[in-house]
Scaffold this motif. Structure first.
Motif, PDB file in Angstrom:
ATOM      1  N   ALA A 107       0.866  -1.254   0.078  1.00 29.68           N
ATOM      2  CA  ALA A 107       0.139  -0.109  -0.046  1.00 29.68           C
ATOM      3  C   ALA A 107       0.807   1.165   0.083  1.00 29.68           C
ATOM      4  O   ALA A 107       0.602   2.090  -0.769  1.00 29.68           O
ATOM      5  N   GLU A 108       1.908   1.222   0.668  1.00 28.89           N
ATOM      6  CA  GLU A 108       2.876   2.473   0.723  1.00 28.89           C
ATOM      7  C   GLU A 108       3.653   2.575  -0.656  1.00 28.89           C
ATOM      8  O   GLU A 108       3.534   3.893  -1.027  1.00 28.89           O
ATOM      9  N   LEU A 109       4.039   1.411  -1.089  1.00 27.55           N
ATOM     10  CA  LEU A 109       4.710   1.860  -2.466  1.00 27.55           C
ATOM     11  C   LEU A 109       3.682   2.308  -3.409  1.00 27.55           C
ATOM     12  O   LEU A 109       4.038   2.973  -4.378  1.00 27.55           O
ATOM     13  N   ASP A 110       2.504   1.719  -3.464  1.00 28.37           N
ATOM     14  CA  ASP A 110       1.562   2.028  -4.280  1.00 28.37           C
ATOM     15  C   ASP A 110       1.192   3.721  -4.073  1.00 28.37           C
ATOM     16  O   ASP A 110       1.033   4.351  -5.102  1.00 28.37           O
ATOM     17  N   GLN A 111       1.292   4.047  -2.848  1.00 26.23           N
ATOM     18  CA  GLN A 111       0.846   5.522  -2.533  1.00 26.23           C
ATOM     19  C   GLN A 111       1.874   6.369  -3.058  1.00 26.23           C
ATOM     20  O   GLN A 111       1.923   7.614  -3.612  1.00 26.23           O
ATOM     21  N   LYS A 112       3.314   5.944  -3.099  1.00 23.12           N
ATOM     22  CA  LYS A 112       4.327   6.773  -3.306  1.00 23.12           C
ATOM     23  C   LYS A 112       4.673   6.691  -4.745  1.00 23.12           C
ATOM     24  O   LYS A 112       5.153   7.812  -5.315  1.00 23.12           O
ATOM     25  N   GLN A 113       4.845   5.364  -5.118  1.00 28.28           N
ATOM     26  CA  GLN A 113       5.466   5.175  -6.582  1.00 28.28           C
ATOM     27  C   GLN A 113       4.152   4.554  -7.563  1.00 28.28           C
ATOM     28  O   GLN A 113       4.587   4.540  -8.840  1.00 28.28           O
ATOM     29  N   ASN A 114       3.115   4.188  -7.174  1.00 28.27           N
ATOM     30  CA  ASN A 114       2.005   4.043  -8.054  1.00 28.27           C
ATOM     31  C   ASN A 114       2.372   2.829  -8.829  1.00 28.27           C
ATOM     32  O   ASN A 114       2.086   2.705 -10.101  1.00 28.27           O
ATOM     33  N   ILE A 115       2.891   1.701  -8.212  1.00 35.07           N
ATOM     34  CA  ILE A 115       3.451   0.752  -8.684  1.00 35.07           C
ATOM     35  C   ILE A 115       2.377  -0.448  -9.364  1.00 35.07           C
ATOM     36  O   ILE A 115       2.697  -0.990 -10.082  1.00 35.07           O
ATOM     37  N   SER A 159      -0.010   0.566 -11.060  1.00 33.50           N
ATOM     38  CA  SER A 159      -0.583   0.940 -12.254  1.00 33.50           C
ATOM     39  C   SER A 159       0.591   1.208 -13.265  1.00 33.50           C
ATOM     40  O   SER A 159       0.508   1.656 -14.344  1.00 33.50           O
ATOM     41  N   LYS A 160       1.709   0.291 -13.275  1.00 34.03           N
ATOM     42  CA  LYS A 160       2.797   0.420 -14.012  1.00 34.03           C
ATOM     43  C   LYS A 160       3.176  -0.698 -14.837  1.00 34.03           C
ATOM     44  O   LYS A 160       4.181  -1.295 -15.069  1.00 34.03           O
ATOM     45  N   GLY A 161       2.291  -1.463 -15.377  1.00 32.46           N
ATOM     46  CA  GLY A 161       2.208  -2.747 -16.153  1.00 32.46           C
ATOM     47  C   GLY A 161       2.898  -3.865 -15.339  1.00 32.46           C
ATOM     48  O   GLY A 161       3.693  -4.605 -16.008  1.00 32.46           O
ATOM     49  N   ILE A 162       2.558  -3.862 -14.076  1.00 29.16           N
ATOM     50  CA  ILE A 162       3.000  -5.235 -13.390  1.00 29.16           C
ATOM     51  C   ILE A 162       2.258  -6.204 -13.516  1.00 29.16           C
ATOM     52  O   ILE A 162       0.984  -6.111 -13.393  1.00 29.16           O
ATOM     53  N   ARG A 163       2.923  -7.445 -13.739  1.00 32.82           N
ATOM     54  CA  ARG A 163       1.986  -8.762 -13.677  1.00 32.82           C
ATOM     55  C   ARG A 163       1.793  -9.368 -12.212  1.00 32.82           C
ATOM     56  O   ARG A 163       0.968  -9.917 -12.129  1.00 32.82           O
ATOM     57  N   GLU A 164       3.052  -9.274 -11.253  1.00 37.72           N
ATOM     58  CA  GLU A 164       2.804 -10.286 -10.125  1.00 37.72           C
ATOM     59  C   GLU A 164       3.989  -9.268  -9.244  1.00 37.72           C
ATOM     60  O   GLU A 164       4.991  -8.939  -9.707  1.00 37.72           O
ATOM     61  N   ILE A 165       3.275  -9.299  -8.057  1.00 39.74           N
ATOM     62  CA  ILE A 165       4.369  -8.765  -6.749  1.00 39.74           C
ATOM     63  C   ILE A 165       4.467 -10.016  -5.863  1.00 39.74           C
ATOM     64  O   ILE A 165       3.484 -10.431  -5.311  1.00 39.74           O
ATOM     65  N   ASP A 166       5.726 -10.315  -5.557  1.00 36.89           N
ATOM     66  CA  ASP A 166       6.074 -11.691  -4.688  1.00 36.89           C
ATOM     67  C   ASP A 166       6.584 -11.049  -3.241  1.00 36.89           C
ATOM     68  O   ASP A 166       7.559 -10.327  -3.133  1.00 36.89           O
ATOM     69  N   LEU A 167       5.909 -11.233  -2.129  1.00 37.84           N
ATOM     70  CA  LEU A 167       6.145 -10.996  -1.103  1.00 37.84           C
ATOM     71  C   LEU A 167       6.360 -12.066   0.045  1.00 37.84           C
ATOM     72  O   LEU A 167       6.637 -12.011   1.115  1.00 37.84           O
ATOM     73  N   ARG A 168       6.593 -13.138  -0.644  1.00 36.97           N
ATOM     74  CA  ARG A 168       7.131 -14.264   0.307  1.00 36.97           C
ATOM     75  C   ARG A 168       8.437 -14.110   0.807  1.00 36.97           C
ATOM     76  O   ARG A 168       8.656 -15.032   1.805  1.00 36.97           O
ATOM     77  N   THR A 169       9.424 -13.695   0.294  1.00 36.46           N
ATOM     78  CA  THR A 169      10.697 -13.407   0.783  1.00 36.46           C
ATOM     79  C   THR A 169      10.705 -12.208   1.877  1.00 36.46           C
ATOM     80  O   THR A 169      10.451 -10.907   1.494  1.00 36.46           O
ATOM     81  N   LYS A 170      11.258 -12.552   3.175  1.00 35.29           N
ATOM     82  CA  LYS A 170      11.375 -11.621   4.049  1.00 35.29           C
ATOM     83  C   LYS A 170      12.186 -10.341   3.478  1.00 35.29           C
ATOM     84  O   LYS A 170      13.241 -10.756   3.075  1.00 35.29           O
ATOM     85  N   ASP A 171      11.889  -9.177   3.698  1.00 34.94           N
ATOM     86  CA  ASP A 171      12.603  -7.861   3.563  1.00 34.94           C
ATOM     87  C   ASP A 171      12.824  -7.642   1.940  1.00 34.94           C
ATOM     88  O   ASP A 171      13.795  -7.214   1.626  1.00 34.94           O
ATOM     89  N   ILE A 202      10.755  -7.409  -1.974  1.00 37.19           N
ATOM     90  CA  ILE A 202       9.528  -7.449  -2.860  1.00 37.19           C
ATOM     91  C   ILE A 202      10.229  -7.756  -4.362  1.00 37.19           C
ATOM     92  O   ILE A 202      11.155  -7.219  -4.964  1.00 37.19           O
ATOM     93  N   VAL A 203       9.617  -8.894  -4.739  1.00 32.37           N
ATOM     94  CA  VAL A 203      10.051  -9.174  -6.235  1.00 32.37           C
ATOM     95  C   VAL A 203       9.050  -8.841  -6.957  1.00 32.37           C
ATOM     96  O   VAL A 203       7.692  -9.174  -6.762  1.00 32.37           O
ATOM     97  N   ILE A 204       9.234  -8.067  -8.181  1.00 34.32           N
ATOM     98  CA  ILE A 204       8.297  -7.557  -9.199  1.00 34.32           C
ATOM     99  C   ILE A 204       8.309  -8.184 -10.571  1.00 34.32           C
ATOM    100  O   ILE A 204       9.417  -8.346 -11.101  1.00 34.32           O
TER     101      ILE A 204
END
Length: 286
Positions: free
Chosen positions: A240-248, A250-262, A264-266
């Motif tokens: 949510a913070e990254l989307d608010q600051k960088q609007n991620i 809405s930038k042609g992203i297919r997947e965001i992987d947060l399973r790895t600690k610390d 974010i894989v885009i």
């Protein structure tokens, strides 16, 4: 009393110490016996009708038990049902075998309550009968909480994950959609955490339970978000913070992987450089 034969009752001692006999006319006693026989016969017929003995198609005895019960003031003339939100009164009455104007002979309020509470959409019920012909039913329906998709089927569930049959999921499309084994039991915790981030929750189209351990979110723009097993709330907050600051989102992203600690894989929907073969990059939170 001329012309009537009198039959002596057992002797009864008077206050003056004398014995006297009371007489009862035969017509009165005969009438009492006749009424008893009539009531017994009516009860037998009503019982047979309740058991379906006369309910074949075209039978002249259809609803005979209701009409006969009305003669004795035992028909369901006043029925009140309160607490219904998503179901019709006819469903309730059919389940306990009662029809307006039908017979209440042999009706048991406790048994009716147990029958109603066996319905998966009823949390609890109260049934009260006021003799001879009034019936009051109070129901507490389970509240629709989410729609659960499992094995290609959709069902409405309450906050505890209990399926509520009889409700059409298409009429409750505003509810969160969850899928997968165990998703019904974990839906309440998932929704609670998502409600803390309403901006992101509005974009979620569905949530899939993976291995009964974690969630994968599917957004309305096609983006998929893989959440970790632990610290799901923290991961959601980072997105949510990254989307608010960088609007991620809405930038042609297919997947965001947060399973790895610390980390974010885009995964990009399209390469940033048309000549590049690599479609995966890493974005470190600020």
């Amino acid at each position: 009393m001329d012309g009537q034969r009198r039959v002596p009752r057992p002797l009864k001692r008077s206050r003056q110490g004398k014995w006297e006999a009371r007489l009862t006319s035969l017509p009165v006693r005969a009438a009492a016996r006749g009424f008893g026989v009539l009531f017994l016969g009516a009860s037998i017929i009503v019982g047979a009708a309740d058991g379906g003995a006369f309910t074949y198609e075209g039978s002249p005895f259809n609803n005979f038990n209701g009409r006969l019960a009305a003669v004795f003031g035992m028909a369901a003339e006043d029925i009140r049902i309160t607490g219904l939100m998503h179901h019709e009164p006819a469903v309730v009455l059919d389940h306990i075998g009662v029809r307006p104007g039908g017979s209440l002979v042999g009706f048991n309020a406790d048994e009716a309550r147990i029958l109603l509470e066996s319905l998966d959409w009823v949390a609890d019920a109260e049934v009260r009968r006021t003799f001879p012909n009034s019936l009051e039913i109070t129901l507490n329906e389970r509240k629709p909480f989410a729609i659960w998709q499992k094995d290609g089927n959709y069902s409405v569930i309450d906050r505890n994950g209990v399926e509520m049959s009889g409700l059409n999921p298409l009429s409750l499309r505003q509810l969160p959609l969850v899928s997968g084994k165990g998703a019904n039991l974990a839906a309440a915790d998932y929704v609670n955490q998502m409600e803390a981030i309403p901006a992101l929750m509005q974009k979620v189209q569905a949530a899939a339970r993976v291995g009964e351990r974690r969630w994968t979110l599917y957004l309305d723009n096609g983006v998929k978000i893989d959440l970790p097993e632990a610290n799901m709330d923290a991961a959601l907050q980072r997105v949510a913070e990254l989307d608010q600051k960088q609007n991620i989102l809405s930038k042609g992203i297919r997947e965001i992987d947060l399973r790895t600690k610390d980390r974010i894989v885009i995964a990009l929907a399209e390469p940033v450089d048309p000549k590049a073969d690599e479609k995966t990059s890493e974005l470190q939170p600020r």
